[in-house]
Design a protein around this motif. Structure first.
Motif, PDB file in Angstrom:
ATOM      1  N   LYS A   1      33.399  29.286  28.277  1.00  0.00           N
ATOM      2  CA  LYS A   1      33.308  30.869  27.213  1.00  0.00           C
ATOM      3  C   LYS A   1      32.700  32.031  27.773  1.00  0.00           C
ATOM      4  O   LYS A   1      32.645  32.941  27.404  1.00  0.00           O
ATOM      5  N   LEU A   2      31.191  31.035  28.043  1.00  0.00           N
ATOM      6  CA  LEU A   2      30.631  31.953  28.172  1.00  0.00           C
ATOM      7  C   LEU A   2      30.080  32.737  29.847  1.00  0.00           C
ATOM      8  O   LEU A   2      29.931  33.944  29.580  1.00  0.00           O
ATOM      9  N   SER A   3      31.146  31.833  30.615  1.00  0.00           N
ATOM     10  CA  SER A   3      31.095  32.966  31.830  1.00  0.00           C
ATOM     11  C   SER A   3      32.100  34.343  31.607  1.00  0.00           C
ATOM     12  O   SER A   3      33.153  34.232  31.429  1.00  0.00           O
ATOM     13  N   ALA A   4      30.855  35.163  32.537  1.00  0.00           N
ATOM     14  CA  ALA A   4      31.367  36.632  32.652  1.00  0.00           C
ATOM     15  C   ALA A   4      31.574  36.609  33.312  1.00  0.00           C
ATOM     16  O   ALA A   4      32.684  37.773  33.640  1.00  0.00           O
ATOM     17  N   PHE A   5      31.458  36.183  34.533  1.00  0.00           N
ATOM     18  CA  PHE A   5      31.990  36.627  35.856  1.00  0.00           C
ATOM     19  C   PHE A   5      31.901  35.916  37.325  1.00  0.00           C
ATOM     20  O   PHE A   5      30.832  34.863  37.125  1.00  0.00           O
ATOM     21  N   ARG A   6      32.361  36.218  37.653  1.00  0.00           N
ATOM     22  CA  ARG A   6      32.676  34.832  39.605  1.00  0.00           C
ATOM     23  C   ARG A   6      31.631  35.765  40.602  1.00  0.00           C
ATOM     24  O   ARG A   6      31.872  37.009  40.798  1.00  0.00           O
ATOM     25  N   LYS A   7      31.079  34.635  41.426  1.00  0.00           N
ATOM     26  CA  LYS A   7      30.347  35.803  43.192  1.00  0.00           C
ATOM     27  C   LYS A   7      31.021  34.435  43.900  1.00  0.00           C
ATOM     28  O   LYS A   7      31.299  32.600  43.475  1.00  0.00           O
ATOM     29  N   GLY A   8      30.907  34.671  45.023  1.00  0.00           N
ATOM     30  CA  GLY A   8      31.403  33.478  46.199  1.00  0.00           C
ATOM     31  C   GLY A   8      30.323  34.213  47.028  1.00  0.00           C
ATOM     32  O   GLY A   8      29.835  35.117  47.469  1.00  0.00           O
ATOM     33  N   CYS A   9      30.614  33.123  48.065  1.00  0.00           N
ATOM     34  CA  CYS A   9      30.205  33.788  49.958  1.00  0.00           C
ATOM     35  C   CYS A   9      30.448  35.300  50.206  1.00  0.00           C
ATOM     36  O   CYS A   9      31.486  35.630  50.012  1.00  0.00           O
ATOM     37  N   ASP A  10      29.846  35.705  50.872  1.00  0.00           N
ATOM     38  CA  ASP A  10      30.110  37.206  51.795  1.00  0.00           C
ATOM     39  C   ASP A  10      31.908  36.893  52.464  1.00  0.00           C
ATOM     40  O   ASP A  10      32.058  36.689  53.114  1.00  0.00           O
ATOM     41  N   GLU A  11      32.458  37.940  51.822  1.00  0.00           N
ATOM     42  CA  GLU A  11      33.952  38.101  51.713  1.00  0.00           C
ATOM     43  C   GLU A  11      34.842  36.931  52.001  1.00  0.00           C
ATOM     44  O   GLU A  11      36.511  37.112  52.300  1.00  0.00           O
ATOM     45  N   CYS A  12      34.406  36.179  51.340  1.00  0.00           N
ATOM     46  CA  CYS A  12      35.722  34.771  50.354  1.00  0.00           C
ATOM     47  C   CYS A  12      35.482  35.167  49.457  1.00  0.00           C
ATOM     48  O   CYS A  12      35.258  35.925  48.208  1.00  0.00           O
ATOM     49  N   PRO A  13      37.388  35.208  49.329  1.00  0.00           N
ATOM     50  CA  PRO A  13      38.257  35.756  47.860  1.00  0.00           C
ATOM     51  C   PRO A  13      38.112  34.496  46.937  1.00  0.00           C
ATOM     52  O   PRO A  13      38.418  35.123  45.373  1.00  0.00           O
ATOM     53  N   VAL A  14      37.866  33.218  47.014  1.00  0.00           N
ATOM     54  CA  VAL A  14      37.702  32.388  45.646  1.00  0.00           C
ATOM     55  C   VAL A  14      36.658  32.564  44.652  1.00  0.00           C
ATOM     56  O   VAL A  14      36.692  32.084  44.188  1.00  0.00           O
ATOM     57  N   GLU A  15      35.501  32.663  45.322  1.00  0.00           N
ATOM     58  CA  GLU A  15      34.252  32.767  43.982  1.00  0.00           C
ATOM     59  C   GLU A  15      34.339  32.182  43.250  1.00  0.00           C
ATOM     60  O   GLU A  15      34.613  31.796  41.943  1.00  0.00           O
TER      61      GLU A  15
END
Length: 594
Positions: free
Chosen positions: A277-291
């Motif tokens: 619920k507190l998750s605000a955003f996602r990040k992944g490795c450079d240029e990967c769409p999965v995040e």
């Protein structure tokens, strides 16, 4: 000189003592044998690291290694950071993402090798292959976040950044490295090796093109194919490496609670639900769409929700309030300490305190109790700054237990000196063998371990799994992708132009990398005794929960270990046989290593 595709054929060698740089040339034969990533890292360490050196000695070597697909395919923008571990004395490696891997390749190198020690704190600025040694006295003492932002200001905003925090500077033996603000190379204490070298960090930016053998096939076949695959399978891949894995492990009774005294807690699912619920955003490795990675944003903090860090600082310490756990996770990232090791060692300290083996006088009047976030926050601060009792814990679990004495080592859950990750192997033969014999225990036991089919031998299953991981870690492609051998062959042909590469070559590469790591560890005096699992796992059955009564059969485990050595071509002590070394084409490496 033969033109290489997917590779530059060069390693940037940096001598901090004399502020000199040079280039190491890589032959195509070497690249075919080791690929890159983990394979190339162990090759370079065996060749350039002096024999039996203390890990904090100036002549210890750090390798940052990419793979042939780095910067080419959307799931390959990762690198391997490797060195001799100040925690275990053996081969340490860790995987990290971000922009850094691609910038190494675009600077004209397949890897960076760093040795020596600066007289005063420095950072490296590598601008399109040109290296500057810059003073870092003004950065020494800064945390990983503020230091990263400062380096971007002093170099260029598009640069990739790799830094340590105060824990690395103070030689905490499980200090980590922070890459590009959000990515961590955590296991084995390589951050302390940076600190011993007075190296605060590295900033790098490159614009050089990455050449591939068949550009149209790469663009129209591989990139389109795998981008679609990653996008379509996004949710499934996120679950493999996400917080859902903590819930899965808890449900089957296979995750640490209270220093592995328990393996299940009813509060786990509520904690994970609140974190999501507190998750605000996602990040992944450079240029990967999965995040893959979730991040929470609370009170100005951006906190990575790595599943094993959540398990070891959360469930393991019985912290089930999400806001409390986020404070500890943020502190570990800020100071630059491995959250897995930190959670393990704080859990051990709390247990031995409760057992009366630690006094309040020894802990600096800290009363350690599971579930007490305020005390754990203080202790993590003290540990990261080597203050009071924290200075004892900063030496790592095994050394701390020896300092405390009073049979406290009995409760230390580690293998070979590395604090265990969150997975409990009792009742799970594949996990137990994986912890005991494979080099991955010196990094992080992979989540991909599944139950072994009845028709498959446990030993063969572990070998198959580790061979697969050795290939993905040497190509440095995402381990969650789980691509088959035929797909890897296709990638290599299109990118490198190696028309003759075949699936059998991948098996040989995987076995070669595993045996090379074993050679390194034997060279540094690893013994089979150091691979024994801890007393908690060998002597105690799980007392309650879904896995109640589960234990490890020592006789069966020892049989599996012996069989594993045999199938690997090692003797009964785990030492690679000369015929195996010759068969795998490691004779020259062997001669250089000794």
């Amino acid at each position: 000189m033969l033109k290489l595709y997917g590779y530059t054929g060069k390693v940037l060698s940096i001598d901090l003592t004399h502020e000199k740089i040079s280039t190491i040339s890589l032959k195509e034969d070497t690249l075919r044998k080791f690929l890159g990533g983990k394979g190339l890292a162990v090759y370079l360490l065996l060749k350039y690291l002096p024999l039996k050196l203390d890990a904090l000695d100036p002549d210890n070597v750090i390798v940052l290694s990419t793979g042939p697909l780095t910067g080419v395919l959307p799931f390959s923008n990762q690198l391997i950071v490797a060195s001799k571990s100040p925690l275990t004395g053996s081969f340490a490696w860790s995987r990290s993402g971000g922009k850094f891997p691609q910038m190494i390749k675009r600077s004209g190198f397949d890897a960076i090798l760093i040795k020596g020690r600066s007289e005063t704190p420095v950072y490296l600025w590598i601008d399109d292959g040109e290296v500057e040694f810059r003073k870092a006295i003004h950065l020494w003492g800064k945390d990983t976040y503020s230091c990263s932002k400062k380096l971007l200001q002093e170099t260029r905003k598009e640069a990739a950044i790799s830094v340590i925090g105060p824990a690395g500077e103070l030689l905490v033996r499980f200090a980590s490295i922070k890459n590009d603000l959000y990515f961590t190379a955590g296991r084995g204490g390589i951050g302390a090796v940076y600190g011993a070298k007075k190296l605060k960090g590295v900033a790098i930016y490159g614009t050089k093109p990455i050449r591939v053998a068949y550009p149209e096939r790469v663009k129209n076949t591989l990139i389109i194919k795998y981008y679609k695959f990653l996008t379509h399978r996004k949710d499934d891949i996120r679950k493999i490496g996400g917080l859902e894995r903590v819930v899965d492990l808890n449900r089957i009774g296979a995750t640490s609670v209270k220093n592995f005294q328990l393996t299940h807690h009813q509060g786990a699912e509520g904690l994970i639900r609140d974190l999501c619920k507190l998750s605000a955003f996602r990040k992944g490795c450079d240029e990967c769409p999965v995040e893959c990675f979730r991040f929470a944003r609370v009170n100005g903090m951006e906190v990575k929700l790595h599943p094993e860090a959540v398990a070891m600082l959360g469930l393991n310490l019985e912290l089930f309030q999400a806001e409390d756990l986020l404070k500890l996770l943020f502190l570990a990232e800020k100071y630059g300490v491995d959250a897995i090791s930190a959670g393990n060692i704080i859990g051990w300290a709390t247990e031995v305190y409760e057992r009366g083996l630690l006094s309040r006088e020894f802990t600096g009047e800290l009363e350690l109790r599971y579930g007490d976030c305020k005390v754990f926050y203080k202790l993590l601060n003290f540990l990261s700054e080597r203050r009071g009792f924290g200075a004892v814990l900063a030496e790592g679990l095994v050394k701390a237990a020896k300092i405390v004495g009073k049979n406290s080592l009995k409760y230390a859950v580690h293998v070979g000196g590395l604090e265990s990750s969150c997975i409990d192997p009792r009742g799970r033969a594949k996990y137990a063998l994986g912890y005991a014999v494979t080099d991955v225990v010196y990094s992080c036991l992979d989540f991909h371990f599944k139950e072994t089919p009845q028709e498959q031998c446990v030993v063969e299953a572990v070998i198959d799994e580790m061979n697969r991981l050795n290939i993905s870690n040497s190509l440095v492609i995402c381990p969650h992708l789980n691509v088959g051998a035929s797909e890897v062959v296709e990638m290599l042909k299109y990118v490198t132009g190696w028309e003759d590469v075949a699936e059998r070559d991948l098996t040989a590469i995987a076995e070669r990398v595993e045996t090379a790591v074993r050679m390194f560890n034997i060279r540094e005096k690893l013994t089979s005794d150091q691979e024994l699992l801890p007393p908690r796992w060998l002597e105690e059955a799980i007392p309650s929960g879904p896995s109640k009564g589960a234990k490890i059969n020592l006789e069966d485990l020892q049989y599996c270990i012996t069989h594993y050595y045999k199938l690997r071509g090692w003797d009964d002590r785990g030492v690679p046989l000369q015929e195996t070394i010759e068969k795998l084409g490691l004779s020259e490496v062997y001669r250089q290593a000794w």
